[in-house]
Design an enzyme around this catalytic site. Structure first.
Site, mmCIF file in Angstrom:
data_model
loop_
_atom_site.group_PDB
_atom_site.id
_atom_site.type_symbol
_atom_site.label_atom_id
_atom_site.label_comp_id
_atom_site.label_asym_id
_atom_site.label_seq_id
_atom_site.Cartn_x
_atom_site.Cartn_y
_atom_site.Cartn_z
ATOM 1 N N ARG A 95 0.821 -1.215 0.000
ATOM 2 C CA ARG A 95 0.000 0.000 0.000
ATOM 3 C C ARG A 95 0.853 1.263 0.000
ATOM 4 O O ARG A 95 0.373 2.336 -0.343
ATOM 5 C CB ARG A 95 -0.933 0.001 1.220
ATOM 6 C CG ARG A 95 -2.112 -0.932 1.080
ATOM 7 C CD ARG A 95 -2.931 -1.015 2.353
ATOM 8 N NE ARG A 95 -2.299 -1.879 3.345
ATOM 9 C CZ ARG A 95 -2.842 -2.186 4.520
ATOM 10 N NH1 ARG A 95 -4.027 -1.685 4.835
ATOM 11 N NH2 ARG A 95 -2.220 -2.979 5.366
ATOM 12 N N LYS A 191 -14.420 7.451 -2.077
ATOM 13 C CA LYS A 191 -14.205 7.638 -0.643
ATOM 14 C C LYS A 191 -13.110 8.665 -0.395
ATOM 15 O O LYS A 191 -12.235 8.904 -1.228
ATOM 16 C CB LYS A 191 -13.828 6.318 0.035
ATOM 17 C CG LYS A 191 -12.435 5.790 -0.305
ATOM 18 C CD LYS A 191 -12.126 4.499 0.425
ATOM 19 C CE LYS A 191 -10.727 3.995 0.055
ATOM 20 N NZ LYS A 191 -10.401 2.711 0.690
ATOM 21 N N ASP A 221 -8.617 -4.911 5.367
ATOM 22 C CA ASP A 221 -7.803 -4.729 6.572
ATOM 23 C C ASP A 221 -8.737 -4.615 7.782
ATOM 24 O O ASP A 221 -9.099 -5.612 8.393
ATOM 25 C CB ASP A 221 -6.920 -3.499 6.414
ATOM 26 C CG ASP A 221 -5.875 -3.385 7.521
ATOM 27 O OD1 ASP A 221 -5.979 -4.118 8.518
ATOM 28 O OD2 ASP A 221 -4.957 -2.565 7.397
#
Length: 307
Positions: A95, A191, A221
């Site tokens: 990430r 988002k 997650d």
């Protein structure tokens, strides 16, 4: 086939044994020890001279698992292995693939450098957070996709009015590939985050009324994004919402969130150990990785592993 030896670090023994069995080999004998201060020591308990060594380890939790993996790679190289292929079912730090704000590190690039410097000759991983991470490596990267596992499962559900959704704009390509395969529509969830693992706002772009919606993402997650997206989609008139995520990180309140959410189910793979809980379905990547090993050894194209 006789030159292939498959080993597992401590974080993925449950999966490595299934991969080795699918390939038709037993796991090799490796010793992992810790000194009283936490220092890790690795030792191959059999000869690997001239062998094609495959080391399996997901890097979550990343710190110890990653260091264990690096030490195993180094030990294999110093034991005169012909090749050292790293199987990373889940690539931790994926990430952190860019500078999204000033004065931050790019963790994915650092890990790529460490794996290469330790002596890895090839990396096989699954469903990276971003495709461009392959370019961080100066060694070959086999980037497997989880669609050959999920597509048959989705087909078995027999859902009508199917629509695929991405929980964020970054995952649009992933969701679009499923929509194209099933000749279905796609919607987006836009988002906004104010901090890691916390969604500040979200809205749905597209029509989901009377649709059976499947959210597609690379990982779950804390499951906050998925549960929020599912709730908003249901409020927009969807018939049902499911989520499919390759990597079930499921940290913190994730299990409780999924159980309390409007999701019909969360489908993940066993790239990471996942507890058997309500609404959670686990599919295995063992056969997919075993096929990848076989094709690498036979010098064949891996394109047949993609849908």
């Amino acid at each position: 086939m006789s030159s292939v030896k498959i080993f597992s670090a401590s974080g993925t023994e449950y999966l490595a044994s299934k991969i080795a069995h699918s390939y038709g080999k037993s796991l090799g004998d490796v010793v992992l020890q810790r000194f009283s201060d936490g220092e890790i020591s690795t030792h191959f308990n059999e000869s690997i001279r001239g062998c094609d060594v495959f080391i399996i380890q997901s890097t979550c939790p990343p710190a110890d698992n990653l260091l264990e993996l690096l030490l195993l790679i180094d030990a294999a190289k110093r034991a005169s292995a012909q090749t050292v292929t790293v199987l990373l079912p889940y690539f931790g730090y994926a990430r952190q693939d860019r500078k999204d704000k000033p004065r931050v590190g790019i963790g994915a690039k650092l890990i790529a450098n460490l794996l290469t410097a330790s002596g890895a000759t090839r990396v096989v991983t699954c469903e990276l957070h971003a495709d461009q991470i392959q370019g961080f490596f100066d060694i070959p990267v086999v980037h497997l996709q989880s669609s050959p596992i999920f597509v048959p499962y989705i087909e078995s559900l027999g859902l009508d009015n199917l629509t695929f959704a991405s929980p964020d704009v970054g995952g649009a390509k992933r969701a679009r590939s499923y929509a194209k395969h099933f000749k279905a529509d796609i919607v987006m969830c836009d988002k906004h985050r104010e901090r890691a693992n916390e969604v500040a706002s979200m809205q749905v772009i597209g029509d989901v009324k009377d649709k059976n919606v499947i959210l597609i993402d690379d990982l779950a997650d804390t499951a906050g994004t998925l549960c929020n997206a599912a709730e908003i989609i249901m409020e927009k008139g969807a018939k049902s919402v499911r989520a499919i995520c390759t990597h079930g990180v499921l940290s913190g309140p994730a299990y409780d969130r999924v159980a309390a959410s409007v999701l019909e189910e969360l489908v993940v793979t066993d790239t990471l150990p996942v507890e058997s809980r309500e609404k959670i379905t686990v599919l295995s990547v063992a056969e997919l990785f075993a096929k990848a090993i076989r094709k690498i050894q036979d010098h064949e194209s891996i394109s047949s592993l993609f849908i």
